[in-house]
Design a protein around this motif. Structure first.
Motif, PDB file in Angstrom:
ATOM      1  N   THR B  25      24.402 -41.164  -6.085  1.00  0.00           N
ATOM      2  CA  THR B  25      25.843 -41.364  -5.950  1.00  0.00           C
ATOM      3  C   THR B  25      26.556 -40.025  -5.821  1.00  0.00           C
ATOM      4  N   ASP B  26      27.705 -40.069  -5.139  1.00  0.00           N
ATOM      5  CA  ASP B  26      28.459 -38.833  -4.962  1.00  0.00           C
ATOM      6  C   ASP B  26      29.692 -38.818  -5.868  1.00  0.00           C
ATOM      7  N   ASN B  27      29.641 -39.615  -6.921  1.00  0.00           N
ATOM      8  CA  ASN B  27      30.761 -39.676  -7.852  1.00  0.00           C
ATOM      9  C   ASN B  27      30.214 -39.404  -9.252  1.00  0.00           C
ATOM     10  N   VAL B  28      30.680 -38.334  -9.869  1.00  0.00           N
ATOM     11  CA  VAL B  28      30.075 -37.923 -11.132  1.00  0.00           C
ATOM     12  C   VAL B  28      30.263 -38.972 -12.213  1.00  0.00           C
ATOM     13  N   HIS B  30      30.742 -42.166 -11.921  1.00  0.00           N
ATOM     14  CA  HIS B  30      29.879 -43.313 -11.649  1.00  0.00           C
ATOM     15  C   HIS B  30      28.448 -43.011 -12.058  1.00  0.00           C
ATOM     16  N   GLU B  80      35.081 -33.179  -9.746  1.00  0.00           N
ATOM     17  CA  GLU B  80      35.962 -34.038  -8.978  1.00  0.00           C
ATOM     18  C   GLU B  80      35.682 -35.473  -9.364  1.00  0.00           C
ATOM     19  N   TYR B  81      36.723 -36.206  -9.641  1.00  0.00           N
ATOM     20  CA  TYR B  81      36.520 -37.567 -10.105  1.00  0.00           C
ATOM     21  C   TYR B  81      36.155 -38.500  -8.966  1.00  0.00           C
ATOM     22  N   GLY B  82      36.596 -38.219  -7.788  1.00  0.00           N
ATOM     23  CA  GLY B  82      36.273 -39.102  -6.679  1.00  0.00           C
ATOM     24  C   GLY B  82      34.967 -38.692  -6.026  1.00  0.00           C
ATOM     25  N   HIS B  83      34.877 -38.928  -4.729  1.00  0.00           N
ATOM     26  CA  HIS B  83      33.685 -38.517  -3.998  1.00  0.00           C
ATOM     27  C   HIS B  83      33.614 -37.009  -3.921  1.00  0.00           C
ATOM     28  N   SER B  84      32.411 -36.538  -3.902  1.00  0.00           N
ATOM     29  CA  SER B  84      32.239 -35.100  -3.875  1.00  0.00           C
ATOM     30  C   SER B  84      31.022 -34.774  -3.038  1.00  0.00           C
ATOM     31  N   ASP B  85      31.133 -33.754  -2.235  1.00  0.00           N
ATOM     32  CA  ASP B  85      29.993 -33.325  -1.420  1.00  0.00           C
ATOM     33  C   ASP B  85      29.212 -32.217  -2.103  1.00  0.00           C
TER      34      ASP B  85
END
Lengths: 102, 344
Positions: B25-28, B30, B80-85
């Motif tokens: 996942t790209d959301n920490v 989550h 970052e709470y949302g998506h992160s690369d």
């Protein structure tokens, strides 16, 4: 009660351990690496418990207790280190921690 | 397919899916929540495999403490709470990681299957117990289960009680179990002997001896005082310890306060059934040990030194956490807000 063959939970633990290895290697965020290490430790615990159940040996559970205790210590120290890194570098990207790179 | 197998398979699927999502996942936030799912599944697996105490310890320690700690870590590192690369390495490293992870998992699976076989379904058999009492002359006298003094109840701790239990004395005479209230008295009495008190090879890992189509499931250790009457507590001689028809040597100084038999039905090195058979002893009521009792007794007898070592590790981690979290730098010491600023 049909008993579950011991290899089933062992296979589960091997798969979880492999996923944890992937996470440790592929992740760049230190907190995510720590989470993957937790995953690997839990996979080990699953093996301990299933071996202990398969051999009617209570020591499997004792070992798992030790693993849980050491994992708690590891998370405490690991997060402490990560926070310290963040405080100094304002980042938890392990790629940026290359001070010891030759 | 019983309920327990269905539960195991479902929990396993949830765990593996959550673990994959955890590492991809790209959301920490989550990811930490997926970790929580995996840990909860582990607790379920523990309970399925009879480690209830550890299952709940897992819920307390991991779900209660460690997941919260990880969430704190996520918050404090301002991820970052949302998506992160920024969470993953570049694809070449990820492919290499995938290869390594698959290789390790395949290695473990291969080793487990090589060591344990495919895991066939267990077979049920009729248990046979062998016992005797030693007289002062040194003769081994088969114990008559019908007398009052030496009466024996065979009690099966598990639900899967064999249909009939045959008590086979040394001379070959067979005694049948009384049946009936086998399970009811179980709660009142239990007998226990620490595994280390049993001679080498005794205890939980007796192989099944097959003779003439009959399978001998286990052993009984039995004692007698000077008069030949069954004696428990204090010093007495253990009469015989046998696996099937094969006697097992017993140390001279063995002092069995009580007697316990754990019967493991192994067939060709593989566990096929597992039962505990205890012998109640008149005048010596003992509570049946629970799982927690067993864990505690093993932890504080056999593993007490490692236990102390782990507690030292925890103490060191505690101190280490405090040391790491300290701020020596005076610039970072929290400044008291002056009164006038507060008023303003």
């Amino acid at each position: 009660m049909d008993s579950i063959p011991t290899v089933w939970p062992l296979t589960l633990s091997a798969v979880l351990f492999g996923i944890g290895v992937y996470g440790v290697l592929a992740r760049r965020n230190a907190v995510m690496i720590l989470a993957s290490v937790e995953l690997m430790l839990n996979a080990c615990n699953v093996s301990f418990i299933s071996f202990g159940a398969g051999w009617a040996e209570i020591s499997g559970q004792i070992f798992a207790i030790f693993v849980i205790a050491v994992a708690a210590a590891e998370v405490a120290v690991g997060l402490g280190i990560i926070l310290l890194v963040y405080r100094n570098r304002v980042s938890v990207d392990v790629d940026e921690l290359d001070l010891m790179k030759g | 397919m019983t309920a327990i197998i269905v539960a195991f398979v479902l929990i396993s699927i949830v765990m593996i899916v959550s673990a994959v999502l955890l590492v991809t996942t790209d959301n920490v936030v989550h990811a930490v929540l997926y970790l929580m799912l995996v840990l909860a599944g582990t607790a379920g697996i523990f309970i399925i495999f009879g480690a209830e105490f550890l299952g709940w310890a897992q819920v307390l320690v991991y779900l209660g403490a460690i997941v919260v700690l990880m969430l704190f870590g996520v918050m404090l590192t301002k991820a970052e709470y949302g998506h992160s690369d920024e969470l993953d390495h570049e694809p070449p490293i990820r492919w290499a990681s995938l290869f390594v992870g698959l290789a390790i998992a395949a290695l473990f699976v291969g080793v487990f299957f090589e060591a344990l076989g495919g895991g066939d379904d267990p077979e049920r058999g009729t248990g046979t117990l062998v016992f005797a009492i030693e007289t002062p002359d040194g003769d081994l006298v088969p114990q008559d289960v019908t007398t009052d003094v030496g009466s024996i109840d065979l009690r099966i701790l598990e639900d899967d009680v064999p249909e009939e239990i045959e008590v086979l004395a040394l001379d070959g005479r067979a005694y049948e179990s009384t049946g009936g209230d086998l399970s009811e008295r179980l709660a009142e009495f239990d007998v226990d002997v620490p595994p280390e008190a049993l001679p080498e090879g005794a205890g939980v890992r007796y192989p099944v001896v097959e003779e003439g189509g009959e399978r001998f499931l286990g052993v009984v250790v039995w004692g007698a005082d000077e008069t030949g009457a069954p004696a428990f507590g204090g010093e007495f001689q253990v009469a015989a310890l046998r696996v099937g028809e094969q006697p097992v040597p017993i140390p001279e100084d063995a002092d069995f306060h009580t007697v316990s038999v754990t019967v493991c039905d192994y067939l060709a090195g593989q566990k096929t059934a597992l039962r505990d058979i205890g012998i109640p002893i008149a005048g010596l009521p003992m509570l049946c040990p629970t799982k927690v009792d067993e864990v505690a007794s093993d932890l504080f007898n056999r593993w007490v030194l490692p236990f102390e070592a782990v507690s030292l590790v925890l103490l060191a981690a505690l101190i280490g956490g405090v040391v790491l979290g300290r701020r020596d730098d005076p610039e970072h010491v929290r400044r008291r807000v002056p009164q006038e600023e507060v008023v303003a």
